[in-house]
Motif scaffolding. Structure first.
Motif, PDB file in Angstrom:
ATOM      1  N   VAL A 212       0.834  -1.206   0.000  1.00  0.00           N
ATOM      2  CA  VAL A 212       0.000   0.000   0.000  1.00  0.00           C
ATOM      3  C   VAL A 212       0.868   1.256   0.000  1.00  0.00           C
ATOM      4  O   VAL A 212       0.642   2.195  -0.773  1.00  0.00           O
ATOM      5  CB  VAL A 212      -0.947  -0.002   1.219  1.00  0.00           C
ATOM      6  N   VAL A 213       1.886   1.283   0.846  1.00  0.00           N
ATOM      7  CA  VAL A 213       2.750   2.462   0.946  1.00  0.00           C
ATOM      8  C   VAL A 213       3.573   2.646  -0.321  1.00  0.00           C
ATOM      9  O   VAL A 213       3.695   3.768  -0.834  1.00  0.00           O
ATOM     10  CB  VAL A 213       3.657   2.348   2.183  1.00  0.00           C
ATOM     11  N   PHE A 214       4.130   1.562  -0.850  1.00  0.00           N
ATOM     12  CA  PHE A 214       4.978   1.706  -2.030  1.00  0.00           C
ATOM     13  C   PHE A 214       4.173   2.092  -3.263  1.00  0.00           C
ATOM     14  O   PHE A 214       4.713   2.733  -4.178  1.00  0.00           O
ATOM     15  CB  PHE A 214       5.806   0.437  -2.261  1.00  0.00           C
ATOM     16  N   GLU A 215       2.912   1.741  -3.312  1.00  0.00           N
ATOM     17  CA  GLU A 215       2.095   2.247  -4.412  1.00  0.00           C
ATOM     18  C   GLU A 215       2.019   3.771  -4.359  1.00  0.00           C
ATOM     19  O   GLU A 215       2.109   4.449  -5.387  1.00  0.00           O
ATOM     20  CB  GLU A 215       0.690   1.646  -4.378  1.00  0.00           C
ATOM     21  N   ARG A 216       1.876   4.324  -3.168  1.00  0.00           N
ATOM     22  CA  ARG A 216       1.830   5.788  -3.054  1.00  0.00           C
ATOM     23  C   ARG A 216       3.186   6.409  -3.379  1.00  0.00           C
ATOM     24  O   ARG A 216       3.261   7.478  -3.984  1.00  0.00           O
ATOM     25  CB  ARG A 216       1.398   6.209  -1.639  1.00  0.00           C
ATOM     26  N   LEU A 217       4.272   5.755  -2.991  1.00  0.00           N
ATOM     27  CA  LEU A 217       5.598   6.267  -3.356  1.00  0.00           C
ATOM     28  C   LEU A 217       5.762   6.286  -4.871  1.00  0.00           C
ATOM     29  O   LEU A 217       6.320   7.235  -5.435  1.00  0.00           O
ATOM     30  CB  LEU A 217       6.691   5.409  -2.719  1.00  0.00           C
ATOM     31  N   GLY A 218       5.270   5.249  -5.537  1.00  0.00           N
ATOM     32  CA  GLY A 218       5.335   5.229  -6.992  1.00  0.00           C
ATOM     33  C   GLY A 218       4.445   6.276  -7.622  1.00  0.00           C
ATOM     34  O   GLY A 218       4.810   6.898  -8.633  1.00  0.00           O
ATOM     35  N   TYR A 219       3.295   6.509  -7.030  1.00  0.00           N
ATOM     36  CA  TYR A 219       2.365   7.515  -7.558  1.00  0.00           C
ATOM     37  C   TYR A 219       2.994   8.898  -7.541  1.00  0.00           C
ATOM     38  O   TYR A 219       2.766   9.714  -8.435  1.00  0.00           O
ATOM     39  CB  TYR A 219       1.085   7.511  -6.723  1.00  0.00           C
ATOM     40  N   HIS A 220       3.798   9.180  -6.526  1.00  0.00           N
ATOM     41  CA  HIS A 220       4.428  10.487  -6.405  1.00  0.00           C
ATOM     42  C   HIS A 220       5.850  10.509  -6.976  1.00  0.00           C
ATOM     43  O   HIS A 220       6.514  11.551  -6.899  1.00  0.00           O
ATOM     44  CB  HIS A 220       4.466  10.912  -4.941  1.00  0.00           C
ATOM     45  N   ALA A 221       6.330   9.383  -7.527  1.00  0.00           N
ATOM     46  CA  ALA A 221       7.705   9.291  -8.021  1.00  0.00           C
ATOM     47  C   ALA A 221       8.697   9.742  -6.950  1.00  0.00           C
ATOM     48  O   ALA A 221       9.650  10.477  -7.221  1.00  0.00           O
ATOM     49  CB  ALA A 221       7.891  10.104  -9.303  1.00  0.00           C
ATOM     50  N   VAL A 222       8.477   9.299  -5.721  1.00  0.00           N
ATOM     51  CA  VAL A 222       9.334   9.700  -4.608  1.00  0.00           C
ATOM     52  C   VAL A 222      10.744   9.154  -4.847  1.00  0.00           C
ATOM     53  O   VAL A 222      10.921   7.951  -5.059  1.00  0.00           O
ATOM     54  CB  VAL A 222       8.771   9.173  -3.274  1.00  0.00           C
ATOM     55  N   PRO A 223      11.758  10.016  -4.820  1.00  0.00           N
ATOM     56  CA  PRO A 223      13.123   9.553  -5.110  1.00  0.00           C
ATOM     57  C   PRO A 223      13.818   9.016  -3.870  1.00  0.00           C
ATOM     58  O   PRO A 223      13.450   9.335  -2.735  1.00  0.00           O
ATOM     59  CB  PRO A 223      13.812  10.834  -5.602  1.00  0.00           C
ATOM     60  N   GLY A 224      14.835   8.195  -4.103  1.00  0.00           N
ATOM     61  CA  GLY A 224      15.620   7.653  -3.008  1.00  0.00           C
ATOM     62  C   GLY A 224      15.521   6.136  -2.934  1.00  0.00           C
ATOM     63  O   GLY A 224      14.582   5.534  -3.474  1.00  0.00           O
ATOM     64  N   PRO A 225      16.474   5.500  -2.246  1.00  0.00           N
ATOM     65  CA  PRO A 225      16.512   4.030  -2.189  1.00  0.00           C
ATOM     66  C   PRO A 225      15.574   3.443  -1.136  1.00  0.00           C
ATOM     67  O   PRO A 225      15.992   2.702  -0.243  1.00  0.00           O
ATOM     68  CB  PRO A 225      17.983   3.758  -1.860  1.00  0.00           C
ATOM     69  N   TYR A 226      14.300   3.780  -1.231  1.00  0.00           N
ATOM     70  CA  TYR A 226      13.320   3.250  -0.271  1.00  0.00           C
ATOM     71  C   TYR A 226      13.188   1.737  -0.401  1.00  0.00           C
ATOM     72  O   TYR A 226      13.049   1.032   0.600  1.00  0.00           O
ATOM     73  CB  TYR A 226      11.956   3.909  -0.498  1.00  0.00           C
ATOM     74  N   LEU A 227      13.218   1.246  -1.619  1.00  0.00           N
ATOM     75  CA  LEU A 227      13.052  -0.192  -1.825  1.00  0.00           C
ATOM     76  C   LEU A 227      14.141  -0.964  -1.087  1.00  0.00           C
ATOM     77  O   LEU A 227      13.864  -1.941  -0.379  1.00  0.00           O
ATOM     78  CB  LEU A 227      13.055  -0.488  -3.325  1.00  0.00           C
ATOM     79  N   GLU A 228      15.384  -0.509  -1.238  1.00  0.00           N
ATOM     80  CA  GLU A 228      16.486  -1.192  -0.580  1.00  0.00           C
ATOM     81  C   GLU A 228      16.404  -1.051   0.937  1.00  0.00           C
ATOM     82  O   GLU A 228      16.594  -2.020   1.679  1.00  0.00           O
ATOM     83  CB  GLU A 228      17.820  -0.630  -1.093  1.00  0.00           C
ATOM     84  N   SER A 229      16.125   0.161   1.410  1.00  0.00           N
ATOM     85  CA  SER A 229      16.133   0.430   2.851  1.00  0.00           C
ATOM     86  C   SER A 229      14.966  -0.228   3.577  1.00  0.00           C
ATOM     87  O   SER A 229      15.129  -0.754   4.684  1.00  0.00           O
ATOM     88  CB  SER A 229      16.088   1.941   3.095  1.00  0.00           C
TER      89      SER A 229
ATOM     90  N   SER B  63       6.923  -3.996  -7.658  1.00  0.00           N
ATOM     91  CA  SER B  63       5.619  -4.171  -8.298  1.00  0.00           C
ATOM     92  C   SER B  63       4.640  -3.097  -7.844  1.00  0.00           C
ATOM     93  O   SER B  63       3.884  -2.532  -8.653  1.00  0.00           O
ATOM     94  CB  SER B  63       5.047  -5.550  -7.970  1.00  0.00           C
ATOM     95  N   ALA B  64       4.651  -2.793  -6.549  1.00  0.00           N
ATOM     96  CA  ALA B  64       3.768  -1.752  -6.029  1.00  0.00           C
ATOM     97  C   ALA B  64       4.170  -0.378  -6.560  1.00  0.00           C
ATOM     98  O   ALA B  64       3.299   0.456  -6.869  1.00  0.00           O
ATOM     99  CB  ALA B  64       3.796  -1.765  -4.503  1.00  0.00           C
ATOM    100  N   LEU B  65       5.469  -0.116  -6.669  1.00  0.00           N
ATOM    101  CA  LEU B  65       5.929   1.137  -7.269  1.00  0.00           C
ATOM    102  C   LEU B  65       5.418   1.272  -8.696  1.00  0.00           C
ATOM    103  O   LEU B  65       4.960   2.341  -9.116  1.00  0.00           O
ATOM    104  CB  LEU B  65       7.455   1.200  -7.255  1.00  0.00           C
ATOM    105  N   LEU B  66       5.504   0.183  -9.456  1.00  0.00           N
ATOM    106  CA  LEU B  66       5.010   0.192 -10.834  1.00  0.00           C
ATOM    107  C   LEU B  66       3.516   0.462 -10.882  1.00  0.00           C
ATOM    108  O   LEU B  66       3.037   1.213 -11.741  1.00  0.00           O
ATOM    109  CB  LEU B  66       5.326  -1.148 -11.504  1.00  0.00           C
ATOM    110  N   LEU B  67       2.781  -0.137  -9.976  1.00  0.00           N
ATOM    111  CA  LEU B  67       1.337   0.077  -9.927  1.00  0.00           C
ATOM    112  C   LEU B  67       1.030   1.546  -9.666  1.00  0.00           C
ATOM    113  O   LEU B  67       0.175   2.153 -10.324  1.00  0.00           O
ATOM    114  CB  LEU B  67       0.735  -0.813  -8.843  1.00  0.00           C
ATOM    115  N   GLY B  68       1.735   2.135  -8.701  1.00  0.00           N
ATOM    116  CA  GLY B  68       1.520   3.545  -8.404  1.00  0.00           C
ATOM    117  C   GLY B  68       1.911   4.441  -9.562  1.00  0.00           C
ATOM    118  O   GLY B  68       1.203   5.415  -9.875  1.00  0.00           O
TER     119      GLY B  68
END
Length: 320
Positions: free
Chosen positions: A74-91, A188-193
């Protein structure tokens, strides 16, 4: 029965992510990052750290929120929707399963971390902005130093090779596999967002762009293309949430791969359609839609290509 809708708590967390991003500048943040100015993005990271995002998948006993994989999606979809930069996926998604307790506490407190994984993600994202960098191979993990950056299609994914430095800790293959599945779920969630944002931007622009004296959104052919994007995203979403629900089960690999394939295809379709709607303006650095147009194909190829994930699904079905 599986539930594919966010709970009230998950929706509230997602809404808070939206509010924080919008309050700190919205699309100005990824545009600045893409242009080389990381200050707004790191300020956003700090705000998310205070929210507890860094510890989303870290147990409460280790200082985290103890959130579920569905929370992550749910959260990563919103990060993808806003194109939030930074290594969130790794962290947030990859490293918590792989590091020691002390490092997990740092991640939960909001440390910026990144990693390169041999054979899967050979270049680390945003290594110059990270305080913690890890080189990972099939049997070990250890601290690393970043090399010179390489070119990427998307300015939001600033990639660098890593060279191991210092002692390394052993990794079990099952532990690494589970962490990679979680990273792939986040991708996958980033892509969805990203796909949802591309569709939104396309629909809004189709209402105001005119050809032959009419808004292009009135033309039936374009309506069909936009509807196809809506269908693709709507079919991908339950696969992403099903993969999140299955993340710690024997079918996790198959389900995560199915989600990645579907979300990637939907996001790429959204990017093509949005570019067609926007025309040449979609290529310009000044228009923010270009952030997602570039991000969708890059993320689709990251953390396992579509060919890799289709093959993994096929192997799982054959064994079944």
């Amino acid at each position: 029965m599986m539930r594919f809708l966010p709970t009230e708590e998950q929706q509230a967390f997602a809404d808070t992510v939206d509010e924080i991003v919008d309050g700190l500048g919205g699309t100005d943040i990824p545009q600045a990052w893409s242009a080389g100015d990381t200050a707004p993005g790191l300020a956003l990271w700090q705000q998310f750290a205070e929210l507890g995002l860094g510890g989303l998948r870290i147990a409460e006993d280790d200082g985290g929120l103890g959130g579920s994989a569905v929370d992550l999606a749910v959260v990563f979809e919103r990060l993808g929707y806003h194109a939030v930069p930074g290594p969130y996926l790794e962290s947030v998604a990859l490293l918590p399963r792989l590091v020691d307790a002390g490092t997990r506490a740092e991640l939960a407190a909001g440390a910026v971390a990144t990693a390169a994984v041999e054979g899967v993600a050979p270049y680390a994202q945003d290594a110059d902005a990270a305080a913690l960098r890890f080189a990972i191979d099939a049997g070990s993990i250890g601290a690393a130093e970043a090399g010179a950056r390489i070119e990427s299609l998307s300015g939001l994914r600033r990639l660098s090779p890593l060279t191991a430095s210092g002692e390394r800790s052993p990794l079990e293959s099952a532990t690494l596999g589970a962490a990679l599945d979680e990273a792939t779920l986040a991708a996958s969630a980033l892509l969805l967002g990203a796909g949802e944002r591309l569709l939104h931007e396309a629909v809004e622009y189709a209402k105001i762009r005119e050809q032959f004296g009419r808004p292009i959104g009135e033309y039936q052919a374009l309506k069909h293309q936009l509807a196809d994007v809506r269908v693709a995203l709507s079919f991908a979403r339950p696969l992403v949430h099903a993969a999140a629900l299955a993340i710690d089960t024997p079918t996790a690999g198959r389900d995560v791969s199915a989600a990645k394939v579907a979300a990637g295809a939907a996001a790429r379709r959204a990017a093509r359609t949005s570019l067609q709607v926007h025309g040449a303006i979609g290529y310009t650095a000044e228009h923010p839609v270009g952030l997602w147009i570039a991000l969708a194909p890059v993320l689709d190829a990251a953390w396992g290509t579509p060919t890799f994930h289709r093959a993994r699904v096929a192997r799982a079905l054959t064994r079944a």
